[in-house]
Design a protein around this motif. Structure first.
Motif, PDB file in Angstrom:
ATOM      1  N   THR A 243      -8.205   9.019  12.569  1.00 34.64           N
ATOM      2  CA  THR A 243      -7.054   8.523  11.822  1.00 34.64           C
ATOM      3  C   THR A 243      -6.795   7.060  12.176  1.00 34.64           C
ATOM      4  O   THR A 243      -6.839   6.685  13.343  1.00 34.64           O
TER       5      THR A 243
ATOM      6  N   TRP B 258      -0.719   0.273   4.209  1.00 35.41           N
ATOM      7  CA  TRP B 258      -1.134   1.393   5.056  1.00 35.41           C
ATOM      8  C   TRP B 258       0.038   2.349   5.271  1.00 35.41           C
ATOM      9  O   TRP B 258      -0.104   3.565   5.109  1.00 35.41           O
TER      10      TRP B 258
ATOM     11  N   TYR C 231      -5.819   8.331   5.815  1.00 36.13           N
ATOM     12  CA  TYR C 231      -6.247   6.939   5.998  1.00 36.13           C
ATOM     13  C   TYR C 231      -7.012   6.933   7.317  1.00 36.13           C
ATOM     14  O   TYR C 231      -6.431   7.181   8.371  1.00 36.13           O
TER      15      TYR C 231
ATOM     16  N   TYR D  32      -9.465   5.462   2.630  1.00 31.61           N
ATOM     17  CA  TYR D  32      -8.236   6.213   2.408  1.00 31.61           C
ATOM     18  C   TYR D  32      -8.250   6.818   1.024  1.00 31.61           C
ATOM     19  O   TYR D  32      -9.022   6.405   0.150  1.00 31.61           O
TER      20      TYR D  32
END
Length: 178
Positions: A9, A47, A57, A71
């Motif tokens: 992640t 983000w 993402y 993502y």
């Protein structure tokens, strides 16, 4: 540099590397039709928005080095599209051809399937992006459209390729949260 891509992640600490990879694409290539590379603050905002909406993402590392990011996000904002995601994958130039894009995209496919999404769409900037088209084909996407001259960048008109891949049962059965 013989390692295999490790997917994890993305964190705020990855934003400088993500910003740099994206800036190169904006400035030198046509994978994105954006003209001016966003700064790190803007990339952080993007983000945070994607993660806040519950989309995956992720980043790839090889031997502890940032190798790329990917993502999933909303394909379109209308409610009827809520089971469809669009993928985005960028690989650091030092790691091209090392399976990074494949690992990132496969992770997105698996993660989005687990989350109950039913279709994944790839919007590929220009027909000359043969590596991206081939990557998506290898992972089960098929072409559905080529929009000729849809965008303009670096002094030329660009075609946009759209590809799609079913996730889970795809459109053969209604989603559980329908």
């Amino acid at each position: 540099m013989d390692g295999v891509p490790v997917i994890r992640t993305a964190t705020a600490g990855d934003l400088p590397a993500i910003t740099a990879v994206y800036a190169r694409e904006v400035d030198d290539h046509v994978a994105t039709y954006e003209y001016s590379a966003p700064d790190e603050a803007e990339m952080r905002r993007r983000w945070e928005a994607i993660v806040a909406q519950g989309y995956p993402y992720v980043v790839a590392e090889i031997d502890g080095r940032f190798a790329g990011y990917a993502y999933a996000s909303s394909y379109r904002s209308r409610e009827g599209y809520r089971w469809t995601v669009e993928d985005t994958v960028y690989v650091h130039p030092d790691f091209m051809g090392r399976g990074v894009g494949r690992a990132l995209l496969q992770h997105l496919i698996d993660d989005c399937t687990t989350r109950g999404y039913r279709q994944m769409v790839a919007v590929i900037g220009d027909v000359t992006n043969t590596a991206s088209i081939a990557l998506h084909e290898k992972l089960g996407f098929h072409g559905v459209a080529v929009f000729q001259g849809l965008g303009r960048k670096h002094g030329r008109w660009l075609d946009t390729v759209q590809m799609v891949r079913p996730l889970g049962a795809g459109s053969k059965a209604p989603p559980e949260s329908a």
